[in-house]
Design a protein around this motif. Structure first.
Motif, mmCIF file in Angstrom:
data_model
loop_
_atom_site.group_PDB
_atom_site.id
_atom_site.type_symbol
_atom_site.label_atom_id
_atom_site.label_comp_id
_atom_site.label_asym_id
_atom_site.label_seq_id
_atom_site.Cartn_x
_atom_site.Cartn_y
_atom_site.Cartn_z
ATOM 1 N N VAL A 143 0.829 -0.838 -7.255
ATOM 2 C CA VAL A 143 0.766 -0.713 -5.798
ATOM 3 C C VAL A 143 -0.513 0.057 -5.449
ATOM 4 O O VAL A 143 -0.698 1.176 -5.924
ATOM 5 C CB VAL A 143 2.003 0.032 -5.249
ATOM 6 N N PRO A 144 -1.397 -0.503 -4.636
ATOM 7 C CA PRO A 144 -2.639 0.212 -4.273
ATOM 8 C C PRO A 144 -2.323 1.549 -3.608
ATOM 9 O O PRO A 144 -1.357 1.661 -2.840
ATOM 10 C CB PRO A 144 -3.317 -0.751 -3.291
ATOM 11 N N MET A 145 -3.177 2.565 -3.863
ATOM 12 C CA MET A 145 -2.875 3.932 -3.416
ATOM 13 C C MET A 145 -4.040 4.527 -2.628
ATOM 14 O O MET A 145 -5.191 4.465 -3.073
ATOM 15 C CB MET A 145 -2.603 4.828 -4.626
ATOM 16 N N ALA A 146 -3.701 5.125 -1.476
ATOM 17 C CA ALA A 146 -4.632 5.974 -0.731
ATOM 18 C C ALA A 146 -4.005 7.355 -0.698
ATOM 19 O O ALA A 146 -2.898 7.525 -0.179
ATOM 20 C CB ALA A 146 -4.830 5.454 0.685
ATOM 21 N N ALA A 147 -4.690 8.353 -1.276
ATOM 22 C CA ALA A 147 -4.065 9.670 -1.465
ATOM 23 C C ALA A 147 -5.019 10.784 -1.083
ATOM 24 O O ALA A 147 -6.239 10.650 -1.194
ATOM 25 C CB ALA A 147 -3.637 9.837 -2.927
ATOM 26 N N LEU A 174 0.845 -1.191 0.000
ATOM 27 C CA LEU A 174 0.000 0.000 0.000
ATOM 28 C C LEU A 174 0.880 1.239 0.000
ATOM 29 O O LEU A 174 1.877 1.278 0.715
ATOM 30 C CB LEU A 174 -0.890 -0.011 1.264
ATOM 31 N N LEU A 175 0.530 2.252 -0.798
ATOM 32 C CA LEU A 175 1.187 3.562 -0.749
ATOM 33 C C LEU A 175 0.255 4.544 -0.047
ATOM 34 O O LEU A 175 -0.919 4.658 -0.417
ATOM 35 C CB LEU A 175 1.495 4.079 -2.155
ATOM 36 N N VAL A 176 0.783 5.253 0.950
ATOM 37 C CA VAL A 176 0.018 6.307 1.628
ATOM 38 C C VAL A 176 0.575 7.644 1.151
ATOM 39 O O VAL A 176 1.782 7.896 1.234
ATOM 40 C CB VAL A 176 0.149 6.199 3.159
ATOM 41 N N PHE A 177 -0.318 8.511 0.667
ATOM 42 C CA PHE A 177 0.113 9.761 0.022
ATOM 43 C C PHE A 177 -0.643 10.925 0.653
ATOM 44 O O PHE A 177 -1.672 11.374 0.157
ATOM 45 C CB PHE A 177 -0.177 9.673 -1.481
ATOM 46 N N SER A 210 4.008 4.398 -8.630
ATOM 47 C CA SER A 210 3.238 3.445 -7.830
ATOM 48 C C SER A 210 2.144 2.799 -8.675
ATOM 49 O O SER A 210 1.953 1.571 -8.650
ATOM 50 C CB SER A 210 2.624 4.171 -6.625
ATOM 51 N N ALA A 211 1.436 3.623 -9.439
ATOM 52 C CA ALA A 211 0.379 3.088 -10.303
ATOM 53 C C ALA A 211 0.950 2.161 -11.359
ATOM 54 O O ALA A 211 0.383 1.097 -11.644
ATOM 55 C CB ALA A 211 -0.376 4.243 -10.960
ATOM 56 N N SER A 212 2.076 2.529 -11.939
ATOM 57 C CA SER A 212 2.654 1.693 -12.995
ATOM 58 C C SER A 212 3.112 0.341 -12.451
ATOM 59 O O SER A 212 3.167 -0.650 -13.190
ATOM 60 C CB SER A 212 3.821 2.411 -13.676
ATOM 61 N N LEU A 213 3.423 0.289 -11.150
ATOM 62 C CA LEU A 213 3.883 -0.965 -10.534
ATOM 63 C C LEU A 213 2.747 -1.746 -9.888
ATOM 64 O O LEU A 213 2.968 -2.819 -9.322
ATOM 65 C CB LEU A 213 4.946 -0.655 -9.472
#
Length: 421
Positions: free
Chosen positions: A339-343, A316-319, A334-337
């Protein structure tokens, strides 16, 4: 074409804007264009030429005293005139067809040089330097809202947190600050085309400046070498065997670093949080992590391959951004790899993270914490959003297609001829 790129930053020692400029240069070179880079170096002792990945970079040293406001005069008005002369010299030497400026230090000088030579000038805008003296729209780091509009009244407020107890002494500089901003807008308005890297920046330039309202503004994102990012990540091993969440970036107010630990605390994150980056808030954040008893691992700044490994294997990436993001490379990578994102929903983030489609987008730090908890608990949702984010960046941000859009702008302004020659 022979293209002169004037840029404030270029690898290897630079942030995201410098790497975005590099990706653009690489893409243009792959398409057969000839390039030369001109980079001002305020504070550097001597000028010279260096090479990076086959690009010739003409560096121009420039004195910049470390005195507030005086330093700004040296890095702006006094630099622009001399840098314009240097850009003209280099442009003549290579027979440049286009000058493409990338940032605040170089754009006014590039416009001046291009008009003196009759060469079209394109300026890319990656943050808020044309409409905010500080480039962030943050008038008070303690305020929940951004600056509504730059005015003399708002400037009396925005100098206070930056000058501290000495803020009354900063008030006489406000006329200069307003004049500096006006001069930047006047220069940018004379460019043959302005490239805004997100739809939000394009809208804000037009809404916040009467001088830019009728300028030609094209929305073209930063290019990303998605294939290269994925290939580099594929060669890495997971730094941890267990799941973890990751933050990558500066530990500064405008990056929302102060929101990070409250968000993971609210989410009751069951995994370690890895913080890749450094900045003024690090000591404060480390103290908060100890007080909360959270497993937070601060790595400091890492080399690109090592940082990419932490990002690629994260669950998970926290932004948690606060100041308006232009178009975050961390989010794009992150998107290209996958990785789920919360921004947080600031600036151009919405061009990448579309709520419930390519990630979860929050309006408040508390909501960010709720979204972190949701992505931890619902891994099927996280996987679906991550897969859709991969497709989204493939379609809109791949370097080849972005470079083609820049080439179309070059062709249009070259055909029209410099508008002000």
């Amino acid at each position: 074409m022979r293209i002169l790129i004037a840029t404030d930053a270029f690898p290897p020692h630079c942030g995201g804007s410098g790497w975005s400029t590099y990706e653009l240069a690489r893409g243009l070179r792959r398409h057969g264009h000839e390039l030369i880079i001109v980079q001002p170096r305020p504070g550097q002792a001597s000028s010279g030429t260096r090479d990076y990945d086959g690009f010739g970079i003409e560096e121009m040293a420039w004195a910049a005293p470390r005195v507030p406001f005086v330093r700004n005069v040296f890095k702006n008005e006094r630099l622009w005139a001399q840098l314009a002369v240097r850009i003209q010299e280099v442009a003549r030497a290579i027979g440049a067809d286009i000058i493409h400026a990338q940032h605040v230090l170089t754009a006014p000088a590039a416009v001046e040089a291009g008009q003196a030579l009759g060469i079209p000038v394109v300026c890319t805008v990656r943050d808020y330097w044309p409409v905010c003296y500080w480039g962030t729209l943050i008038h008070d780091p303690q305020s929940a809202t951004l600056c509504p509009a730059c005015s003399a009244g708002m400037m009396t407020r925005c100098v206070r947190p930056r000058a501290g107890a000495a803020w009354p002494a900063a008030i006489p500089f406000i006329p200069y600050m307003r004049g500096n901003l006006r001069r930047k807008q006047q220069s940018l308005a004379r460019a043959d085309a302005i490239v805004a890297v997100s739809s939000t920046i394009a809208r804000d330039l037009a809404d916040r400046s009467d001088l830019l309202r009728h300028a030609r503004i094209e929305v073209v994102p930063n290019p990303v070498d998605i294939t290269g990012v994925r290939a580099a990540a594929a060669g890495t091993t997971a730094p941890l065997e267990e799941p973890y969440a990751v933050f990558v970036g500066k530990l500064e107010v405008n990056k929302g670093a102060a929101f990070l630990l409250p968000a993971v605390e609210r989410a009751r994150l069951p995994w370690p949080l890895v913080v890749v980056g450094d900045g003024a808030l690090r000591d404060q954040m480390e103290a908060s992590a100890r007080r909360l008893g959270r497993d937070v691992r601060f790595t400091g700044w890492l080399g690109r391959d090592e940082a990419l490994a932490w990002l690629a294997h994260a669950s998970l990436l926290v932004f948690p951004s606060y100041g308006p993001e232009s178009l975050s490379r961390v989010l794009l990578e992150s998107a290209s790899l996958g990785v789920p994102m919360a921004a947080m929903n600031t600036g151009g983030t919405i061009d990448i993270v579309q709520h419930e489609q390519t990630g979860l987008l929050s309006s408040t730090p508390d909501e960010l914490g709720d979204h972190v908890a949701r992505l931890v608990a619902d891994r099927a949702l996280a996987a679906r959003l991550a897969a859709q984010a991969r497709t989204h960046v493939d379609r809109h941000f791949e370097a080849a297609s972005v470079v083609a859009r820049i080439e179309a702008i070059y062709a249009a302004v070259a055909k029209r001829g410099t508008a002000h020659a």
